[in-house]
Design a protein around this motif. Structure first.
Motif, PDB file in Angstrom:
ATOM      1  N   GLY A 241       0.817  -1.205   0.000  1.00 50.64           N
ATOM      2  CA  GLY A 241       0.000   0.000   0.000  1.00 50.64           C
ATOM      3  C   GLY A 241       0.848   1.251   0.000  1.00 50.64           C
ATOM      4  O   GLY A 241       2.026   1.235  -0.387  1.00 50.64           O
ATOM      5  N   GLU A 242       0.242   2.361   0.446  1.00 53.12           N
ATOM      6  CA  GLU A 242       0.976   3.615   0.490  1.00 53.12           C
ATOM      7  C   GLU A 242       2.250   3.473   1.310  1.00 53.12           C
ATOM      8  O   GLU A 242       2.259   2.816   2.332  1.00 53.12           O
ATOM      9  CB  GLU A 242       0.105   4.715   1.097  1.00 53.12           C
ATOM     10  CG  GLU A 242      -1.176   4.986   0.357  1.00 53.12           C
ATOM     11  CD  GLU A 242      -2.368   4.265   0.936  1.00 53.12           C
ATOM     12  OE1 GLU A 242      -3.465   4.850   0.932  1.00 53.12           O
ATOM     13  OE2 GLU A 242      -2.212   3.114   1.382  1.00 53.12           O
ATOM     14  N   GLY A 243       3.307   4.099   0.823  1.00 51.67           N
ATOM     15  CA  GLY A 243       4.583   4.041   1.526  1.00 51.67           C
ATOM     16  C   GLY A 243       5.517   2.964   1.018  1.00 51.67           C
ATOM     17  O   GLY A 243       6.697   2.936   1.373  1.00 51.67           O
ATOM     18  N   THR A 244       5.010   2.074   0.176  1.00 47.74           N
ATOM     19  CA  THR A 244       5.840   0.966  -0.309  1.00 47.74           C
ATOM     20  C   THR A 244       7.027   1.472  -1.117  1.00 47.74           C
ATOM     21  O   THR A 244       8.156   0.979  -0.972  1.00 47.74           O
ATOM     22  CB  THR A 244       5.000  -0.003  -1.162  1.00 47.74           C
ATOM     23  OG1 THR A 244       3.947  -0.565  -0.347  1.00 47.74           O
ATOM     24  CG2 THR A 244       5.848  -1.128  -1.720  1.00 47.74           C
ATOM     25  N   LEU A 245       6.794   2.452  -1.957  1.00 45.14           N
ATOM     26  CA  LEU A 245       7.886   2.986  -2.789  1.00 45.14           C
ATOM     27  C   LEU A 245       8.998   3.550  -1.915  1.00 45.14           C
ATOM     28  O   LEU A 245      10.182   3.264  -2.142  1.00 45.14           O
ATOM     29  CB  LEU A 245       7.330   4.049  -3.742  1.00 45.14           C
ATOM     30  CG  LEU A 245       8.307   4.667  -4.759  1.00 45.14           C
ATOM     31  CD1 LEU A 245       7.554   5.071  -6.027  1.00 45.14           C
ATOM     32  CD2 LEU A 245       8.999   5.904  -4.179  1.00 45.14           C
ATOM     33  N   ASP A 246       8.640   4.332  -0.914  1.00 45.55           N
ATOM     34  CA  ASP A 246       9.664   4.941  -0.062  1.00 45.55           C
ATOM     35  C   ASP A 246      10.415   3.890   0.751  1.00 45.55           C
ATOM     36  O   ASP A 246      11.630   3.988   0.949  1.00 45.55           O
ATOM     37  CB  ASP A 246       9.020   5.966   0.874  1.00 45.55           C
ATOM     38  CG  ASP A 246       8.513   7.184   0.122  1.00 45.55           C
ATOM     39  OD1 ASP A 246       9.202   7.635  -0.812  1.00 45.55           O
ATOM     40  OD2 ASP A 246       7.423   7.667   0.456  1.00 45.55           O
ATOM     41  N   VAL A 247       9.693   2.872   1.232  1.00 48.88           N
ATOM     42  CA  VAL A 247      10.353   1.803   1.993  1.00 48.88           C
ATOM     43  C   VAL A 247      11.326   1.041   1.104  1.00 48.88           C
ATOM     44  O   VAL A 247      12.471   0.771   1.492  1.00 48.88           O
ATOM     45  CB  VAL A 247       9.299   0.856   2.597  1.00 48.88           C
ATOM     46  CG1 VAL A 247       9.940  -0.428   3.087  1.00 48.88           C
ATOM     47  CG2 VAL A 247       8.568   1.545   3.747  1.00 48.88           C
ATOM     48  N   LEU A 248      10.899   0.698  -0.110  1.00 47.54           N
ATOM     49  CA  LEU A 248      11.767  -0.066  -1.003  1.00 47.54           C
ATOM     50  C   LEU A 248      12.920   0.774  -1.550  1.00 47.54           C
ATOM     51  O   LEU A 248      13.953   0.230  -1.939  1.00 47.54           O
ATOM     52  CB  LEU A 248      10.953  -0.657  -2.154  1.00 47.54           C
ATOM     53  CG  LEU A 248      10.050  -1.830  -1.754  1.00 47.54           C
ATOM     54  CD1 LEU A 248       9.218  -2.298  -2.946  1.00 47.54           C
ATOM     55  CD2 LEU A 248      10.883  -2.994  -1.210  1.00 47.54           C
ATOM     56  N   ARG A 249      12.751   2.070  -1.562  1.00 43.52           N
ATOM     57  CA  ARG A 249      13.876   2.915  -1.971  1.00 43.52           C
ATOM     58  C   ARG A 249      15.048   2.734  -1.021  1.00 43.52           C
ATOM     59  O   ARG A 249      16.211   2.786  -1.426  1.00 43.52           O
ATOM     60  CB  ARG A 249      13.453   4.383  -2.013  1.00 43.52           C
ATOM     61  CG  ARG A 249      14.524   5.300  -2.584  1.00 43.52           C
ATOM     62  CD  ARG A 249      14.077   6.746  -2.578  1.00 43.52           C
ATOM     63  NE  ARG A 249      15.026   7.593  -3.289  1.00 43.52           N
ATOM     64  CZ  ARG A 249      14.953   8.916  -3.350  1.00 43.52           C
ATOM     65  NH1 ARG A 249      13.943   9.550  -2.763  1.00 43.52           N
ATOM     66  NH2 ARG A 249      15.868   9.613  -4.003  1.00 43.52           N
TER      67      ARG A 249
END
Length: 350
Positions: A53-61
């Motif tokens: 969900g939201e936040g996945t991109l930032d976590v995986l970055r």
């Protein structure tokens, strides 16, 4: 004080929460709980998480590095919006979030909007990821405003030439099948009972037209059937989002050096078992053989004590403000230290 600090040196706790949807990002939750643990004399190891969900991109970055690109795309109701695309440092992997292009935060929930909302913008983001030349795309599908079965995204991707050999992995945050997507999730997107019935009929009609039938297949109902449409039409792989995130961040290795885990999410409820962060952390800890006690700090809990224990949790603490999160960390830190000392004679250093 010095004796206590010496006794507690090396007692590490992994802090691995999801965001509290609509209130705190995962890194804020982790930092707040970690501050409380540190105040209690515990050494926190922070690992903010997401489940697709939201936040996945930032976590995986944090795992893949790379550059985030702003991409103009079509919003859920047709207005232009800016989507986000992460291309990893090695340019092999791209990460896309449905929420940034077709998200519920981009609309005002209403029956008409719930019917009209399209995943076209998400397809445009996927097409941009394909054009970047990566070999693998990770698509997080949580937080959508849509129940179009992925029709908009499929059409957009095909208009741009298809996946062209790029492997598309959909990071699923629930196990709901395609045919249940409208009944389970459309009401939170503004659909009334009549609109839910119409959406169900539309999904059934789409399922009959797709190259593969997504009905009855676990995880095909994410984002109003987006995951199922991409699986059926384009051969996308459906994966539990939390497993992908935990693997990318090295959860097993981090947990191996700790005496306990503190996880969390905005609400603990019946959907927690379906692929949400808390359940994923419990399962990952079990698979790794670490056998660590797992404590949850949540914004709200709809589960009773027996249900929480059945989930594999040692405790559940409700906290909503950052001050409450810090205090929850402090109290858990004291409990964890007491349990560690009891399990390790001589750990008190006296």
């Amino acid at each position: 004080m010095g004796a206590a600090a010496g006794a507690e040196r090396g007692v590490r706790v992994l802090v691995a929460p999801d965001s509290f949807k609509g209130t705190h990002a995962a890194d804020v939750v982790a930092a707040s709980v970690a501050a409380g643990l540190r105040a209690a004399g515990v050494e926190p190891v922070s690992m903010p998480l997401a489940d697709g969900g939201e936040g996945t991109l930032d976590v995986l970055r944090g795992a893949h590095g790379g550059t985030v690109h702003d991409v103009p795309v079509t919003g859920p109701l047709g207005a232009p919006v800016t989507g986000r695309l992460l291309v990893s440092a090695d340019r092999r992997t791209a990460v896309v979030e449905t929420a940034s292009a077709s998200g519920l935060t981009l609309v005002v929930p209403h029956p008409l909007g719930a019917w009209n909302a399209s995943t076209r913008g998400t397809g445009e983001l996927v097409a941009a990821a394909v054009a970047s030349g990566v070999g693998r795309i990770l698509l997080g599908v949580g937080g959508s405003a849509t129940t179009d079965g992925g029709a908009g995204a499929i059409g957009s991707i095909l208009e741009h030439g298809g996946l062209r050999g790029t492997h598309l992995e959909v990071l699923c945050d629930v196990t709901t099948p395609f045919e249940r997507a409208a009944a389970v999730y459309a009401p939170q997107k503004g659909a009334d009972a009549a609109t839910v019935a119409r959406l169900e009929e539309r999904l059934e009609a789409l399922a009959r037209r797709l190259p593969r039938d997504p009905r009855g297949v676990p995880r095909t109902g994410c984002a109003g059937g987006l995951s199922g449409g991409l699986w059926a039409a384009l051969g996308a792989e459906l994966r539990p989002g939390i497993e992908v995130v935990l693997d990318a961040l090295g959860f097993d290795e981090a947990a191996g050096g700790c005496v306990a885990v503190v996880t969390g999410e905005g609400r603990l409820d019946g959907q927690t078992r379906e692929g949400k962060v808390v359940a994923g952390v419990v399962e990952a800890s079990g698979r790794s053989g670490a056998g660590l006690p797992i404590h949850a700090v949540v914004g709200q809990s709809l589960l009773g004590d027996a249900e929480s224990r059945a989930l594999g949790l040692s405790s559940v603490t409700v906290a909503s403000t950052t001050a409450e999160l810090v205090e929850a960390g402090r109290r858990l830190g004291r409990r964890i230290l007491d349990e560690h000392r009891a399990a390790s004679p001589g750990a008190g250093g006296r």
